[in-house]
Design an enzyme around this catalytic site. Structure first.
Site, PDB file in Angstrom:
ATOM      1  N   GLU A   1      12.048   2.112  14.211  1.00 58.57           N
ATOM      2  CA  GLU A   1      11.163   3.197  13.752  1.00 58.57           C
ATOM      3  C   GLU A   1       9.901   3.197  14.599  1.00 58.57           C
ATOM      4  OE1 GLU A   1       9.924   2.362   9.662  1.00 58.57           O
ATOM      5  OE2 GLU A   1      10.007   0.220  10.105  1.00 58.57           O
TER       6      GLU A   1
ATOM      7  N   LEU B   1      11.171   0.937   7.040  1.00 60.46           N
ATOM      8  CA  LEU B   1      10.626   1.427   5.776  1.00 60.46           C
ATOM      9  C   LEU B   1      11.367   2.697   5.384  1.00 60.46           C
ATOM     10  CD1 LEU B   1       8.278   0.957   3.711  1.00 60.46           C
ATOM     11  CD2 LEU B   1       7.093   2.793   4.922  1.00 60.46           C
TER      12      LEU B   1
ATOM     13  N   TYR C   1       0.827  -1.201   0.000  1.00 62.65           N
ATOM     14  CA  TYR C   1       0.000   0.000   0.000  1.00 62.65           C
ATOM     15  C   TYR C   1       0.859   1.247   0.000  1.00 62.65           C
ATOM     16  CZ  TYR C   1       0.793   0.872   5.022  1.00 62.65           C
ATOM     17  OH  TYR C   1       1.350   1.157   6.242  1.00 62.65           O
TER      18      TYR C   1
ATOM     19  N   LYS D   1       6.487  -2.216   1.819  1.00 64.19           N
ATOM     20  CA  LYS D   1       5.334  -1.625   2.513  1.00 64.19           C
ATOM     21  C   LYS D   1       4.106  -2.527   2.377  1.00 64.19           C
ATOM     22  CE  LYS D   1       3.193   2.935   3.104  1.00 64.19           C
ATOM     23  NZ  LYS D   1       3.261   2.952   4.557  1.00 64.19           N
TER      24      LYS D   1
HETATM   25  N1  PMP Z   1       7.708   3.520   8.870  1.00 59.25           N
HETATM   26  C1  PMP Z   1       6.577   2.809   8.912  1.00 59.25           C
HETATM   27  C2  PMP Z   1       6.581   1.482   9.591  1.00 59.25           C
HETATM   28  C3  PMP Z   1       5.394   3.323   8.338  1.00 59.25           C
HETATM   29  O1  PMP Z   1       4.257   2.598   8.390  1.00 59.25           O
HETATM   30  C4  PMP Z   1       5.424   4.598   7.733  1.00 59.25           C
HETATM   31  C5  PMP Z   1       4.185   5.210   7.144  1.00 59.25           C
HETATM   32  N2  PMP Z   1       3.531   4.391   6.253  1.00 59.25           N
HETATM   33  C6  PMP Z   1       6.634   5.301   7.709  1.00 59.25           C
HETATM   34  C7  PMP Z   1       7.761   4.729   8.284  1.00 59.25           C
HETATM   35  C8  PMP Z   1       6.740   6.650   7.073  1.00 59.25           C
HETATM   36  O2  PMP Z   1       6.727   6.562   5.682  1.00 59.25           O
HETATM   37  P1  PMP Z   1       6.187   7.766   4.791  1.00 59.25           P
HETATM   38  O3  PMP Z   1       6.990   8.972   5.162  1.00 59.25           O
HETATM   39  O4  PMP Z   1       6.438   7.320   3.409  1.00 59.25           O
HETATM   40  O5  PMP Z   1       4.737   7.922   5.123  1.00 59.25           O
END
Ligand code: PMP
Length: 282
Positions: free
Chosen positions: A178, A202, A31, A146
């Site tokens: 994270e 991620l 996603y 993701k």
């Molecule tokens: N880490 C994780 C585990 C996440 O779920 C997200 C948000 N989807 C992020 C980091 C941040 O990613 P982004 O800046 O692309 O939203």
């Protein structure tokens, strides 16, 4: 609300997906979440590129092109009159007889919907900051993809809620990976510290933009692991994600960070990020 399913724009109650969809049965799907500010998409190109990477890593076909995907996003924003909010996009491997092995002939399922949300840019939390707790990182080993397997992050959010906090940072081998749905950072003086990329986290689209902007603003960036102990001693802390942008963290496991109030470095980064991304929105 109008949603998008496999080529059609439909009222949400008319949209259906098979119970044999592998997204439903195996969490075999990926996603993206893209923010909308002023009716425009924030960093669409970044999200489209990461989607392609997630699909490639799972040998899943991309049901659309980046151009068509942009049109679908724009059409949903238009149909639902979204000024501020987000667009959720999901691709799954599609419906097939239940079998662990990937089916050879499944057609991927593509679903998108919008969520109107005021106060993304003017988020009151940016003034007060978030409280976070730490939890063990018990997710699988390919967090760089993701996927829609979000049960452990959901459990983390629930643990944070139960502790009177807003979110949780996950710790593995003694260092922070994270947040449950964001990347985690600490600030020491003029230096921003965040875990380096790898299979363990991620690669946030917001992270990439914010680290670039921090460097352009003459801040120092260190991509390396940090411990919870180091985090508690930091001057400031924050998280980034597509929908929270840059959000200050003021308390970690009950310890106040810096003054216990959102700090100047994080406030400045948030302002730069929102300003620049608004200008570059498509
Ligand atoms: N880490 C994780 C585990 C996440 O779920 C997200 C948000 N989807 C992020 C980091 C941040 O990613 P982004 O800046 O692309 O939203």
């Amino acid at each position: 609300r109008t949603v998008y399913v496999n080529g059609s724009y439909l009222p949400e109650h008319e949209a259906t997906v098979s119970i044999f969809d592998r997204g439903f049965l195996f969490a075999d799907g990926v996603y993206e979440v893209t923010s909308v500010l002023g009716g425009k998409l924030i960093d669409f190109a970044g999200h489209a590129a990461r989607l392609q990477r997630s699909l490639d890593e799972l040998e899943m076909a991309n049901p659309t092109t980046e151009e068509d995907l942009l049109e679908i996003h724009r059409e949903l924003v238009r149909l639902n009159e979204i000024d501020e909010g987000l667009i959720y996009l999901q691709v799954t491997r599609g419906a097939a007889d239940r079998d662990f092995a990937y089916p050879e002939d499944a057609t991927p399922t593509l679903v998108l919907f919008t969520q109107a949300k005021s106060g993304l840019a003017d988020n009151p939390m940016a003034k007060t900051g978030m409280k976070i707790i730490s939890i063990e990182d018990q997710r699988w080993g390919r967090r760089d993809i993701k996927t829609v397997q979000l049960l452990y992050p959901s459990m983390g959010k629930m643990a944070a809620k139960a502790a009177g906090a807003h979110d949780a940072w996950m710790v593995e081998d003694g260092v922070v990976t994270e947040g449950t749905s964001n990347n985690a950072y600490i600030v020491k003086g003029n230096t921003i510290i965040t875990r380096h990329l790898g299979h363990e986290i991620l690669s946030g689209i917001t992270r990439t933009a914010v680290l670039r902007m921090a460097q352009e603003a003459q801040m120092k960036v260190e991509e390396r692991p940090f411990t919870m102990e180091e985090a508690k001693q930091a001057d400031e802390a924050f998280v980034t994600s597509a929908t929270t942008f840059v959000m200050p963290v003021v308390e970690i496991d009950g310890a106040a960070i810096g003054t216990g109030q959102p700090g100047d470095v994080v406030a400045r980064l948030r302002e730069i990020y929102i300003d620049e991304m608004r200008k570059a929105a498509v």
